[in-house]
Write an enzyme that holds these catalytic residues in place. Sequence first.
Site, short mmCIF file in Angstrom:
data_model
loop_
_atom_site.label_atom_id
_atom_site.label_comp_id
_atom_site.label_asym_id
_atom_site.label_seq_id
_atom_site.Cartn_x
_atom_site.Cartn_y
_atom_site.Cartn_z
N HIS A 95 13.41 -2.49 -4.48
CA HIS A 95 12.43 -1.41 -4.59
C HIS A 95 13.16 -0.07 -4.51
CE1 HIS A 95 8.28 -3.37 -3.78
NE2 HIS A 95 9.07 -4.18 -4.47
N TYR A 145 1.51 3.24 1.17
CA TYR A 145 1.07 3.58 2.52
C TYR A 145 -0.05 4.61 2.37
CZ TYR A 145 5.54 1.63 4.27
OH TYR A 145 6.61 0.81 4.57
N PRO A 157 5.35 -0.93 13.15
CA PRO A 157 5.90 -1.41 11.87
C PRO A 157 5.87 -0.40 10.72
CG PRO A 157 3.79 -2.45 12.36
CD PRO A 157 4.15 -1.66 13.55
N LYS A 192 11.16 -0.92 10.34
CA LYS A 192 12.48 -0.85 10.97
C LYS A 192 12.82 -1.99 11.94
CE LYS A 192 14.13 2.66 8.98
NZ LYS A 192 14.10 1.92 7.70
N TYR A 208 14.05 5.92 5.59
CA TYR A 208 13.41 4.68 5.12
C TYR A 208 14.44 3.67 4.63
CZ TYR A 208 9.70 1.73 3.26
OH TYR A 208 8.84 0.68 3.02
#
Length: 429
Positions: free
Chosen positions: A72, A240, A332, A336, A424
């Site tokens: 991704h 998200y 979550p 991580k 990220y």
Amino acid sequence: MRTQVLIVGAGPSGLLLGQLLHRHGIDTVIVERQSGEHVLSRIRAGVLEQGTADLMDEAGVGARMHAEGLVHDGFALTVDGVRHRVDLRALASGKTVLVYGQTEVTRDLMAARAAEGLTTLYEAADVRIEGFDGTVGPGGPGGAGGTGGTDGTGGTGGTSGTSGTSGTSGTSGRLPRATCTVNGEAVEIQADFIAGCDGFHGVCRASVPAGAISVFEKVYPFGWLGLLSDTPPVSHELIYTRHARGFSLCSMRSATRSRYYLQVPAGERVEDWSDARFWDELRARLDPEAAAALVTGPSLEKSIAPLRSFVAEPMRFGRLFLAGDAAHIVPPTGAKGLNLAASDVRYLSQAFIEHYRERSDAGLDHYSARCLARVWKAERFSWWLTSLMHNFDQEPAFQARLQAAELDYVLGSDAARRVLAENYVGLPL
Ligand code: RFL
Ligand code: PHB
């Protein structure tokens, strides 16, 4: 039984550590409270940082991950019904993440361990550990007693320059050991070291005397309700979503298997969430395009995870080393948890290899401080992204205005997006 490193817990941390040590000729025994099937039935993480994927390769178990994992190079944040793409590759110097489920990571590691004929005692009841805290290091009292709030650098004393069965020169003269019951029989395993890879509710951290450990914790007033289904994902990238009804996440395991999450109040019961209720609530929170693309189906799994930030310091007590969720928990939102567990395991495996191969305890001495420097940065990021994206309707209106301003800033600023992307994909090891 006698081994060099006794590993408590056959989750990803314990299995990965065992595999890395085996590749360097270091003997391990793993004791696990549950059955192998139970460990594989837990649906957890989905996103691997490059550093975690590299470690799977180093452990010799990366083939299926590369064949089946999805690279991704971006993800989306939806706010006020509008989707904004975060281009990881462009913003984080070409770095990407890999979508490959923790279940598959665990399955690959379990298969490799079984193929090598290495010992894992599953369904080990009543595991107890002792004898790890008796050493006195060159810098003064080490072990569990004298290290409160520091990294326990004094704790390796008896081990320097030794290997294998040595290392009993601590004050008690006893080896670290675990006792448990397997198939109704009492088992005792002696070791040079114990690796506590037994997760948040494990026995290892709980066996450290209270005065030796400092705990930092934040509990959030909500959890995540997760649902797994054999339906195509709404989008080829993760979404998200910040919504007045609460946060949601669209994730996946493959092109045909989806994983979705909903923010729910703390104390919510999974039995109160039929599949139909879940899908209706998810649809209500998504942006119009995602809502239109949502394909629903029967759930394969549904569970609620409370959200928590937690760090125990130090991560080393004499000859006991904590790794992964045994030492720290992140909410979550930043994906991580597993990645932090992998970076602990990287440092710990290097330290054991140095100990046995190079007769140096420098890595063991620095283990806790090295891990915690990375842990706290991931704690900060996970807390920040959680605060940014969730609904805190119990908080004063001032807080809500700040959150809106911060979202506006992050989405509008190239510099802020770079910070998000850099965290990220994972900070350097
Ligand atoms: P685990 O996986 O909890 O494994 C610990 C093992 O120890 C065993 N055990 C014992 N064994 C013997 N004796 C005892 N007394 C024992 N007590 C416990 C347990 O049975 C278990 O098998 O810890 P480990 O290995 O440190 O791995 C950590 C990860 O599991 C965790 O950090 C992640 O799943 C967190 N996480 C995520 N992390 C990511 O990096 N990316 C993600 O996308 C991501 N998503 C998530 C997540 C965690 C979630 N939940 C359910 C908390 C999504 C969710 C919903
Ligand atoms: C998941 O797919 O389970 C997942 C993905 C990203 C997260 C958390 C969980 O931030």
